[in-house]
Motif scaffolding. Sequence first.
Motif, PDB file in Angstrom:
ATOM      1  N   VAL A 229      31.140  18.108  -1.958  1.00  0.00           N
ATOM      2  CA  VAL A 229      32.154  17.064  -1.826  1.00  0.00           C
ATOM      3  C   VAL A 229      33.251  17.466  -0.849  1.00  0.00           C
ATOM      4  N   SER A 230      33.348  18.749  -0.545  1.00  0.00           N
ATOM      5  CA  SER A 230      34.354  19.225   0.417  1.00  0.00           C
ATOM      6  C   SER A 230      34.204  18.565   1.785  1.00  0.00           C
ATOM      7  N   LYS A 231      32.976  18.140   2.112  1.00  0.00           N
ATOM      8  CA  LYS A 231      32.762  17.471   3.408  1.00  0.00           C
ATOM      9  C   LYS A 231      33.453  16.115   3.457  1.00  0.00           C
ATOM     10  N   GLN A 232      33.695  15.527   2.285  1.00  0.00           N
ATOM     11  CA  GLN A 232      34.404  14.253   2.238  1.00  0.00           C
ATOM     12  C   GLN A 232      35.921  14.451   2.221  1.00  0.00           C
ATOM     13  N   PHE A 233      36.358  15.661   1.861  1.00  0.00           N
ATOM     14  CA  PHE A 233      37.790  15.972   1.790  1.00  0.00           C
ATOM     15  C   PHE A 233      38.055  17.286   2.522  1.00  0.00           C
ATOM     16  N   PRO A 234      37.757  17.340   3.811  1.00  0.00           N
ATOM     17  CA  PRO A 234      37.838  18.623   4.533  1.00  0.00           C
ATOM     18  C   PRO A 234      39.235  19.221   4.589  1.00  0.00           C
ATOM     19  N   ALA A 235      40.260  18.399   4.766  1.00  0.00           N
ATOM     20  CA  ALA A 235      41.622  18.931   4.848  1.00  0.00           C
ATOM     21  C   ALA A 235      42.044  19.545   3.520  1.00  0.00           C
ATOM     22  N   ALA A 236      41.726  18.866   2.415  1.00  0.00           N
ATOM     23  CA  ALA A 236      42.082  19.385   1.087  1.00  0.00           C
ATOM     24  C   ALA A 236      41.329  20.685   0.795  1.00  0.00           C
ATOM     25  N   TYR A 237      40.078  20.754   1.229  1.00  0.00           N
ATOM     26  CA  TYR A 237      39.295  21.959   0.968  1.00  0.00           C
ATOM     27  C   TYR A 237      39.815  23.137   1.789  1.00  0.00           C
ATOM     28  N   GLN A 238      40.143  22.872   3.022  1.00  0.00           N
ATOM     29  CA  GLN A 238      40.694  23.944   3.850  1.00  0.00           C
ATOM     30  C   GLN A 238      42.034  24.426   3.300  1.00  0.00           C
ATOM     31  N   ALA A 239      42.824  23.515   2.760  1.00  0.00           N
ATOM     32  CA  ALA A 239      44.093  23.904   2.141  1.00  0.00           C
ATOM     33  C   ALA A 239      43.846  24.791   0.925  1.00  0.00           C
ATOM     34  N   LEU A 240      42.813  24.477   0.141  1.00  0.00           N
ATOM     35  CA  LEU A 240      42.463  25.306  -1.008  1.00  0.00           C
ATOM     36  C   LEU A 240      42.086  26.709  -0.562  1.00  0.00           C
TER      37      LEU A 240
ATOM     38  N   ARG B 256      23.582  24.966 -11.259  1.00  0.00           N
ATOM     39  CA  ARG B 256      24.156  25.614 -10.080  1.00  0.00           C
ATOM     40  C   ARG B 256      24.558  24.574  -9.046  1.00  0.00           C
ATOM     41  N   GLU B 257      23.705  23.581  -8.852  1.00  0.00           N
ATOM     42  CA  GLU B 257      23.984  22.580  -7.822  1.00  0.00           C
ATOM     43  C   GLU B 257      25.212  21.732  -8.166  1.00  0.00           C
ATOM     44  N   ASP B 258      25.523  21.590  -9.439  1.00  0.00           N
ATOM     45  CA  ASP B 258      26.716  20.838  -9.822  1.00  0.00           C
ATOM     46  C   ASP B 258      27.982  21.593  -9.412  1.00  0.00           C
ATOM     47  N   TRP B 259      27.982  22.907  -9.665  1.00  0.00           N
ATOM     48  CA  TRP B 259      29.136  23.704  -9.240  1.00  0.00           C
ATOM     49  C   TRP B 259      29.210  23.786  -7.718  1.00  0.00           C
ATOM     50  N   ASN B 260      28.062  23.987  -7.081  1.00  0.00           N
ATOM     51  CA  ASN B 260      28.047  24.076  -5.620  1.00  0.00           C
ATOM     52  C   ASN B 260      28.592  22.799  -4.981  1.00  0.00           C
ATOM     53  N   TRP B 261      28.247  21.675  -5.562  1.00  0.00           N
ATOM     54  CA  TRP B 261      28.732  20.394  -5.056  1.00  0.00           C
ATOM     55  C   TRP B 261      30.255  20.320  -5.108  1.00  0.00           C
ATOM     56  N   PHE B 262      30.815  20.794  -6.189  1.00  0.00           N
ATOM     57  CA  PHE B 262      32.256  20.637  -6.387  1.00  0.00           C
ATOM     58  C   PHE B 262      33.075  21.704  -5.676  1.00  0.00           C
ATOM     59  N   ALA B 263      32.540  22.908  -5.508  1.00  0.00           N
ATOM     60  CA  ALA B 263      33.385  24.025  -5.090  1.00  0.00           C
ATOM     61  C   ALA B 263      32.987  24.720  -3.796  1.00  0.00           C
ATOM     62  N   LEU B 264      31.776  24.500  -3.305  1.00  0.00           N
ATOM     63  CA  LEU B 264      31.330  25.205  -2.108  1.00  0.00           C
ATOM     64  C   LEU B 264      31.368  24.287  -0.882  1.00  0.00           C
ATOM     65  N   PRO B 265      31.252  24.847   0.315  1.00  0.00           N
ATOM     66  CA  PRO B 265      31.526  24.079   1.546  1.00  0.00           C
ATOM     67  C   PRO B 265      30.579  22.925   1.844  1.00  0.00           C
ATOM     68  N   ASP B 266      29.383  22.908   1.251  1.00  0.00           N
ATOM     69  CA  ASP B 266      28.412  21.875   1.629  1.00  0.00           C
ATOM     70  C   ASP B 266      28.360  20.696   0.663  1.00  0.00           C
TER      71      ASP B 266
END
Length: 303
Positions: A140-151, A128-138
């Motif tokens: 890798v999204s913190k390192q790429f906030p603009a890309a995540y918000q665009a998604l 679960r933590e592997d998926w959460n890391w890749f797809a949820l807000p807390d």
Amino acid sequence: MSTLPVDHGHTLYFAEFGNPQGIPLLFMHGGPGSGCNPAQANLLYPEGFRIIQLDQRGCGQSTPSGSIEANTTTDLVADMERLREHLHIKRWAIYGGSWGCVLALEYAKRFPERTLGVLLRGVFLARREDWNWFALPDGVSKQFPAAYQALLASLQIYYHTDPASVLLEHLRTEPKSAYQATLAWDTWEAAIMQTSTPSFNPDPHTWLPRIARIRIYAHYAAQRFFLPSNGVLNGLDKLGDIPVLAVHGRHDQVCRLEGAELLRGYLKSYQLLVVDAGHGIYENNLQQGLRQLAKQFYLQLKR
């Protein structure tokens, strides 16, 4: 190049490369949903291995393309065993890259007596933590906030929810909207892996393969890969002394290095090669590391 009919209307495509008299090595591709790339067989010491590439259900040249009916992790592992029986192979080694790591380890747990060894690239454990890391807000999204918000904006997500389920719903709409959803997800992955951003192709004939690939991906992600919360970790003791060798990129932001390192505590015969790379198989350092490890793997199995 051959096909193997299985259940629920699925027909699997497979092809062989390398040394016909070599050690049989089943090649399990990533994704979920990606399909095999024949060029990648050259990274696995084809001088010594008889490399059998299998397109998983709904993937690559397997049919029906993009079908998620009767398409679970258990089904894919059963298909691997069906192919072994079909080819009259007594025992074989398994290679898995990224998502393919999950299938390689799940197969070895279920059929240890048929498994000579396991070779992994870009270790993914499907926790679960592997998926959460890749797809949820807390993650890798913190390192790429603009890309995540665009998604989130592209998928019309305005609240805390699982992108996989929303993505899957978008893929059930008319083709243009489904295609735009696949581009949104591919753009997010490209940002994390720092590859070129995919562009819109106006030719509708190019849309369906891309939609099919992401449909499989979203289906598995939404179901958390049909595994418990700790992914593949349960039951790894069943591998016993089966050798497991892995190469992993030090800078991998898709599958973190700590997952590859964690396997040391679960496998008796585990070797990890860490290289100066990220997650993509196109990276030179990762390719060189895989070539090195594949030859070592072959020599170890030949003893």
